[in-house]
Design an enzyme around this catalytic site. Structure first.
Site, PDB file in Angstrom:
ATOM      1  N   GLU A 116      30.351  53.711  37.942  1.00  0.00           N
ATOM      2  CA  GLU A 116      31.427  54.590  37.493  1.00  0.00           C
ATOM      3  C   GLU A 116      31.316  55.969  38.137  1.00  0.00           C
ATOM      4  O   GLU A 116      32.324  56.564  38.540  1.00  0.00           O
ATOM      5  CB  GLU A 116      31.422  54.707  35.969  1.00  0.00           C
ATOM      6  CG  GLU A 116      31.735  53.417  35.228  1.00  0.00           C
ATOM      7  CD  GLU A 116      33.192  52.988  35.353  1.00  0.00           C
ATOM      8  OE1 GLU A 116      33.981  53.707  35.999  1.00  0.00           O
ATOM      9  OE2 GLU A 116      33.535  51.925  34.806  1.00  0.00           O
ATOM     10  N   ASP A 155      35.263  41.856  40.276  1.00  0.00           N
ATOM     11  CA  ASP A 155      36.489  42.175  41.004  1.00  0.00           C
ATOM     12  C   ASP A 155      36.276  42.990  42.275  1.00  0.00           C
ATOM     13  O   ASP A 155      36.603  42.556  43.382  1.00  0.00           O
ATOM     14  CB  ASP A 155      37.477  42.873  40.070  1.00  0.00           C
ATOM     15  CG  ASP A 155      36.854  44.021  39.275  1.00  0.00           C
ATOM     16  OD1 ASP A 155      35.632  44.227  39.368  1.00  0.00           O
ATOM     17  OD2 ASP A 155      37.593  44.711  38.542  1.00  0.00           O
ATOM     18  N   GLU A 188      43.398  42.930  27.314  1.00  0.00           N
ATOM     19  CA  GLU A 188      42.170  42.913  28.124  1.00  0.00           C
ATOM     20  C   GLU A 188      41.787  41.482  28.515  1.00  0.00           C
ATOM     21  O   GLU A 188      41.318  41.246  29.628  1.00  0.00           O
ATOM     22  CB  GLU A 188      41.036  43.584  27.346  1.00  0.00           C
ATOM     23  CG  GLU A 188      39.794  43.861  28.170  1.00  0.00           C
ATOM     24  CD  GLU A 188      39.970  44.987  29.176  1.00  0.00           C
ATOM     25  OE1 GLU A 188      38.974  45.394  29.783  1.00  0.00           O
ATOM     26  OE2 GLU A 188      41.109  45.480  29.361  1.00  0.00           O
ATOM     27  N   GLU A 237      45.619  48.065  37.394  1.00  0.00           N
ATOM     28  CA  GLU A 237      45.538  46.966  38.357  1.00  0.00           C
ATOM     29  C   GLU A 237      46.889  46.304  38.630  1.00  0.00           C
ATOM     30  O   GLU A 237      47.220  45.987  39.780  1.00  0.00           O
ATOM     31  CB  GLU A 237      44.514  45.938  37.896  1.00  0.00           C
ATOM     32  CG  GLU A 237      43.070  46.339  38.125  1.00  0.00           C
ATOM     33  CD  GLU A 237      42.568  47.397  37.150  1.00  0.00           C
ATOM     34  OE1 GLU A 237      41.533  48.037  37.424  1.00  0.00           O
ATOM     35  OE2 GLU A 237      43.219  47.592  36.089  1.00  0.00           O
TER      36      GLU A 237
END
Length: 633
Positions: free
Chosen positions: A213, A358, A462, A481
């Site tokens: 992050e 991902d 989610e 996304e």
């Protein structure tokens, strides 16, 4: 047939793949695989259900029974009653065909006046969040938009990693948003924000953050803003200011040095998931990390290394990628989701395209586009082929034939057998990656499935269980996304359908998430209850992609230079500086890997047929089929 490659600079190129990947957004092989896919019912067999025939063949081929045994027996054929009044000879796809004009009427045009209105709406959405963050929350990391307060790390509960992995007490939202201000054309506020960061931000903090992050949100934004500030081509106009002495680059370097301890004392070279910015890896740190977290550092670390001439950062990031790649399954070529960094054993053997995996795939391709290291494309090509062979279900062609639409499912990395019946919202990034790889046709179908879910709930849950047609995990934290994939598909096709998708998303956010001081996370996508949190990616990605979708004349679209977005949506030019190393080869295996990649034209991409340029990207019959599959009717 050949597809047009995507260039974020909006230049249509007809070049060999080596140059497209060098200059633009890369076209790779269009690997397709034909599987028979059943989402609770078999499209080839539904005419038998219309006649209420319970044959052994249809029972054996029932998707739910093959996957979960008797667990979903009661929902195995949720559509069987639809055809009670239909003649037995009527095919399933013809059942949908009668209403195709509904989709043509709704999606086939988008007036310029409406496009301008949506661009203004996206701009206003960004500034409502940004201005309230600056008014009520800065210098804290995030805005609580309901209570109009700032939010920082949860110092009273260090184990609250949902907060503490992201918030480091370093004005996260301001930093993450820097390049969005330029995209929106606000040079004055961009310069003011840069000066605020220089004057107020320090990473000498007793904060334990997730390496991944901190890398994508903070390091990536600092590098992007520095590059845009110093770019002599100045695509956004004169954005530099007197007295700037590379302070953002120095901050990025300082942060990266503080992240380096994560790569020490690990037997595999795969980094620890968290570091304390002042003291290094915590004593109680776990030895487990996810594939995306450890393997999605190469873009930011690689650019930093090439900007400052120090190979350390790229070397450790590339070593982690190679280590993960070496531990893939020999049988399927797939990687798992969670790994032990000391033993190299897979803790979670689930392989998929969503959370935990991902951006690993994303950065294999984007690293090659940026750095030109053929090893990266070789890994991406092999990974994409394994994904097609083992995760993809559905008909072979998106826009032709009978059968269920393509969908990528979660499987066991060693056997390829399906492990569950849910997909997650992060997986909606994949159509965008397929666009960069030139696999537009498949991207159209996968995107349509996620858009159908959005239409049903006004958000993406989610996790969504495609077998039960219901959310498994109900919250939506304003993720970008689906918007990102919508934007990239519009750039690739210029089809007005995607402008309608963007408008639907904008209007849903405005209706369901807007609160007193910003936009709030949806706690429950059905009842629309909210949580008091606005994550930084809402401003840095969601609003940015929405604005760009409707802003045809944006400098990013008009510039002669080509750009790419990091996984956090930060703008980075495709620059020959990043293809030049000021050090020798990183390791002997690199040369061997490079020699294995063909130097001829390896493009196998479909180009959009001219007759489909002005039609729906997905035929009405298939759109209606997908809408039915997610329970829209």
């Amino acid at each position: 047939m050949q597809w047009r490659s995507l260039v974020v600079g909006l230049v249509v190129l007809r070049l060999s793949v080596s140059w497209v990947l060098w200059l633009a957004f890369g076209l790779g092989p269009n690997v397709s695989s034909g599987f028979n896919f059943h989402l609770g019912f078999n499209l080839h067999k539904l005419d038998l259900l219309f006649r209420e025939e319970k044959t052994a063949d249809s029972s054996t081929n029932s998707w739910s029974q093959r996957i979960q045994g008797h667990r979903y027996e009661e929902t195995a054929s949720p559509c069987a009653n639809i055809g009670e009044a239909s003649p037995p000879w009527r095919s399933y796809l013809n059942f949908f065909d009668g209403n195709k004009d509904e989709y043509v009427r709704r999606y086939s045009s988008f007036p310029d006046t409406l496009k301008l209105k949506m661009k203004d709406m996206a701009r206003e959405m960004f500034y409502f969040g940004y201005d309230n963050y600056m008014k009520y929350a800065f210098p804290e990391d995030e805005l609580n938009p309901i209570d109009c307060e700032g939010r920082g790390p949860d110092v009273l509960n260090p184990s609250n990693i949902n907060i503490n992995d992201v918030l480091g007490n370093y004005s996260l939202t301001l930093i993450d948003t820097l390049d969005t201000l330029l995209v929106l054309g606000n040079v004055t506020e961009f310069q003011r924000a840069v000066k605020l960061v220089i004057d107020t931000v320090s990473f000498d903090k007793d904060s334990t953050v997730q390496v991944f992050e901190a890398n994508i949100r903070i390091l990536g934004s600092l590098i992007s803003a520095h590059i845009l500030l110093t770019d002599p081509r100045q695509p956004f106009g004169e954005v530099g200011f007197e007295g700037y002495e590379n302070e953002l680059l120095h901050l990025a370097h300082d942060l990266a040095v503080r992240l380096l301890p994560a790569f020490e004392n690990t037997s595999t070279g795969i980094p620890y998931p968290r570091v304390n910015l002042k003291t290094g890896v915590p004593r109680d740190s776990i030895n487990e990390t996810c594939t995306a977290g450890a393997g999605s550092l190469l873009v930011e670390f690689g650019i930093l290394s090439r900007l400052i001439g120090d190979s350390t950062f790229e070397w450790v990031a590339r070593r982690a990628v190679r280590a993960l790649w070496s531990l893939r399954s020999n049988e399927t070529g797939l990687l798992g989701n969670v790994i032990n960094i000391q033993t190299g054993q897979w803790v979670s053997k689930q392989s998929g395209l969503g959370a935990g995996m991902d951006s690993f795939y994303e950065y294999l391709l984007k690293s090659y586009i940026l750095f030109g290291e053929k090893e990266d494309y070789q890994m991406f090509k092999a990974a994409y082929e394994s994904i097609q062979n083992h995760m993809r279900r559905g008909r072979e062609s998106c826009n032709e034939g009978e059968g269920d639409p393509p969908l990528y499912v979660n499987v066991n990395m060693f056997s390829g057998e399906i492990m569950n019946t849910w997909i997650d919202s992060l997986q909606a990034f994949f159509p965008g990656l397929q666009v960069l790889n030139g696999d537009i046709d498949d991207a159209i179908c996968v995107h349509a499935f996620y858009y159908a879910i959005w239409k049903r709930f006004g958000a993406l849950p989610e996790r969504y269980n495609w077998q039960l047609k219901a959310p498994d995990v109900l919250f939506y934290p304003l993720r970008p996304e689906l918007v990102e994939s919508t934007y990239l598909l519009y750039q690739a096709t210029k089809n007005p359908f995607y402008l309608h998708v963007g408008m639907d998303i904008l209007q849903s956010l405005e209706k369901n998430s807007k609160v007193r001081c910003g936009y709030a996370t949806l706690h429950h996508v059905v009842d629309k209850s909210k949580e008091d949190r606005m994550e930084s990616f809402f401003l840095s990605e969601t609003c940015k992609y929405l604005y760009l979708l409707f802003d045809e004349d944006n400098p990013l679209h008009k510039s002669d230079n080509k750009y790419i977005f990091t996984t956090e949506g930060h703008v980075v030019p495709i620059d020959k500086r990043f293809r030049e190393k000021q050090w020798s080869d990183l390791c002997p295996c690199e040369e061997a890997a490079n020699n294995q990649l063909p130097t001829s034209n390896i493009s196998n991409c479909n180009r959009i047929p001219e007759e489909r340029r002005y039609a729906l990207p997905l035929k009405s019959v298939y759109m209606r089929q997908i809408d039915h599959m997610v329970g829209l009717f």
